[in-house]
Design a protein around this motif. Structure first.
Motif, mmCIF file in Angstrom:
data_model
loop_
_atom_site.group_PDB
_atom_site.id
_atom_site.type_symbol
_atom_site.label_atom_id
_atom_site.label_comp_id
_atom_site.label_asym_id
_atom_site.label_seq_id
_atom_site.Cartn_x
_atom_site.Cartn_y
_atom_site.Cartn_z
ATOM 1 N N LYS A 89 2.027 -9.700 2.061
ATOM 2 C CA LYS A 89 3.449 -9.972 1.909
ATOM 3 C C LYS A 89 3.800 -11.375 2.380
ATOM 4 O O LYS A 89 4.790 -11.961 1.946
ATOM 5 N N TYR A 103 2.788 -11.902 -3.566
ATOM 6 C CA TYR A 103 3.739 -10.803 -3.449
ATOM 7 C C TYR A 103 4.559 -10.641 -4.734
ATOM 8 O O TYR A 103 4.807 -9.519 -5.189
ATOM 9 N N SER A 134 10.460 -7.855 -3.205
ATOM 10 C CA SER A 134 10.546 -7.061 -1.986
ATOM 11 C C SER A 134 11.279 -5.744 -2.233
ATOM 12 O O SER A 134 10.847 -4.680 -1.769
ATOM 13 N N HIS A 169 8.911 -3.474 -4.307
ATOM 14 C CA HIS A 169 7.844 -2.889 -3.498
ATOM 15 C C HIS A 169 8.402 -1.810 -2.568
ATOM 16 O O HIS A 169 7.730 -0.809 -2.284
#
Length: 583
Positions: free
Chosen positions: A444, A450, A527, A530
């Motif tokens: 990350k 990422y 983000s 995920h």
């Protein structure tokens, strides 16, 4: 596409309606009000400062005006609640079906989602890289190249007509040094043992140039005087270096529309033409400058010089246009070059330069303002240094380059996509740490991994869906017809809200000339994606594929498809290839 603009229009119409009804004064100007995402997402979906901006015109207290506006805003389609906060801020919440409709818009637009017409076809010249043609590109040049190229791609997506330009500085003393350095390599090609004196370029990249000189000219120049060979070897060496630079840029995925030569500009009378133009307008005079601030150089003496009235256009002092020998200064050449760009039809000029050009900003802006009579804008973006490291340790210089790490070495080590993305993870005027270990780790903390991982994860689900649902139509058109009301988990709605903001982000980044905003947005989107993926590992109801519920599967695939399209749209603006698999 920018729904915040739509709300701006709606609220402007409300102000007009209230004025017509006599509840507000006539002639209210709502152009300065803003509609944007609230700083705290818990406050709603849209926040407006309309009451704060309009209260003086309305002759009302901000909160009283906010209450009046809130009643009408609540009547707008898809608005579920309107709250007045603090001294008069208005927070608006939107229904789930609004976000479902935006999801359909993404699917319909594909990677064109976010395309804007705010540029209205305005011509923009973006000049970037413009490295002296004296050797291969180093990593600092690479940052300027990426910033300039991504900015050009961003402006094109926002509706501007963009010209990408490279200015070849082939008329200065540095190209004489290049010719002398290449001449030594030429002699070396005949078997002579040479030493590179201080002040010449020691890099091995000139060895093949010397060999090519031997192949082309034979021993013609071996015993010649410098005055006989300098110009011809200079031209030969510049062409060789520009070929090398173009190759480096191509490996980085950078191409320019125009290459302009300083030498040609001077020889064609461009400098004299620009000076004559300024003289006609009374902006040039003969005068004596004050000595430099601080410690006065020992060889400084007051002398009359041809000066440009730069101080009348925002610069600190007036600037010389001629050297003591009568030739033009570097500044005079740069004035002529920008005058040429303006005359070619560019009303907005952007220069991407190294941080060492900081002292040049005011004088160039003054020059452009004077030459264009205020019709052209110049924005200078300074690209700060890049610190190359490996596991926190500085990387040693390149033997091939002689004094620096070449851009090609960096690309060969980590790929051009990694270089391009990482170069945009900081604003251009902030120093950047480029650690080989960190930019290649799969975590990350590595933003390029990422974001690419989010895109690849979407495609891994698509491949699995093709296996489990052989007859499922996964086209964007078919997925948009799914029952999107099934997407009601807060994580799913957060993703939809974020994707709906992409058009606004594009317009804001384009108007501010800040392509690094794209990487920030993509990281946030990845983000949130995920996060939803991880929730699905613990809550099976949030997984993307459901063998016993085809409608839910189609709705989730529609969401995934939209996420992959928006990530791809952003990566393409950065000049990065979206990856469907990571190995």
């Amino acid at each position: 596409m920018n729904f915040f603009k739509a709300f701006h229009c709606e609220i402007s119409s409300i102000v007009e309606k209230l004025s017509a009804a006599g509840k507000l004064p006539d002639g209210m100007d709502p152009s300065r009000l803003t509609c944007e995402p609230p700083r705290d997402a818990s406050h709603g979906d849209v926040a407006t400062n309309a009451a704060m901006v309009l209260c003086k015109q309305a002759k009302m207290k901000p909160r009283d005006l906010a209450e009046l506006l809130a009643v009408e805003i609540a009547k707008i389609d898809h608005v579920t609640s309107v709250d007045v906060a603090g001294p008069g801020f208005i927070n608006i919440r939107l229904a789930q079906e609004f976000w479902h409709a935006k999801l359909c818009d993404v699917l319909a637009a594909g990677t064109d989602w976010g395309n804007s017409d705010i540029g209205n076809g305005q011509t923009v010249n973006v000049e970037y890289v413009s490295a002296n043609p004296t050797g291969p590109m180093h990593v600092g040049h690479g940052r300027g190249a990426v910033v300039g190229d991504a900015l050009a791609l961003l402006l094109a997506k926002a509706g501007y007509k963009v010209t990408k330009e490279y200015y070849i500085n082939d008329a200065g003393a540095q190209v004489d040094v290049l010719a002398r350095s290449a001449y030594l390599r030429y002699r070396e090609a005949f078997g002579e043992t040479i030493e590179i004196p201080e002040g010449l370029y020691p890099g091995d990249y000139l060895v093949p140039v010397g060999e090519k000189l031997k192949e082309t000219f034979g021993d013609k120049w071996l015993n010649a005087e410098e005055s006989d060979y300098l110009d011809e070897i200079k031209a030969f060496s510049i062409n060789a270096m520009m070929d090398l630079i173009r190759e480096d840029l191509a490996v980085l995925g950078v191409t320019h529309d125009v290459f302009s030569s300083e030498k040609e500009l001077v020889e064609n009378g461009g400098v004299d033409k620009a000076i004559a133009y300024l003289e006609e307008r009374g902006l040039i005079y003969t005068g004596v400058l004050e000595p430099p601030k601080g410690k006065k150089p020992e060889d400084w003496e007051p002398r009359p010089q041809l000066l440009f009235k730069a101080s009348e256009f925002g610069d600190d002092v007036d600037r010389p246009l001629k050297k003591s020998d009568g030739s033009g200064t570097y500044f005079a050449s740069d004035i002529a070059y920008h005058f040429d760009k303006f005359q070619r039809g560019s009303d907005q000029l952007i220069d991407v330069m190294g941080a060492d050009h900081g002292g040049y900003v005011k004088r160039m802006k003054a020059a452009v303002k004077a030459m264009s009579e205020g019709k052209a804008e110049l924005d200078i973006k300074l690209a700060q240094m890049v610190n190359l490291m490996d596991n926190g340790e500085p990387v040693k210089m390149s033997k091939r380059a002689g004094t620096f790490i070449t851009l090609r070495e960096v690309i060969n080590k980590v790929t051009k996509d990694v270089v391009r993305f990482i170069m945009l993870t900081r604003k251009n005027d902030a120093q950047l740490d480029f650690d080989f270990a960190k930019v290649t780790e799969q975590s990350k903390d590595n933003p390029v991994f990422y974001v690419q991982y989010a895109h690849a994860r979407c495609h891994s689900v698509f491949r699995k869906a093709d296996e489990e649902f052989a007859d499922l139509d996964r086209t964007e058109t078919a997925l948009a017809k799914a029952d999107l009301s099934l997407l009601n988990d807060e994580s799913e709605l957060t993703l939809m809200r974020l994707m709906a903001e992409w058009p606004r982000l594009i317009e804001a980044a384009a108007e501010s000339h800040e392509p690094h905003r794209i990487t920030y947005y993509l990281y946030d989107l990845a983000s949130e994606f995920h996060s939803l993926w991880n929730k699905g590992t613990g809550d099976v109801s949030l997984r993307f594929l459901h063998a016993d519920n085809l409608e839910l599967t189609k709705a989730r695939l529609a969401l995934l498809k939209a996420v992959s399209l928006v990530i791809a749209s952003g990566l393409l603006v950065l000049g990065v290839e979206p990856r469907e698999e990571l190995r």
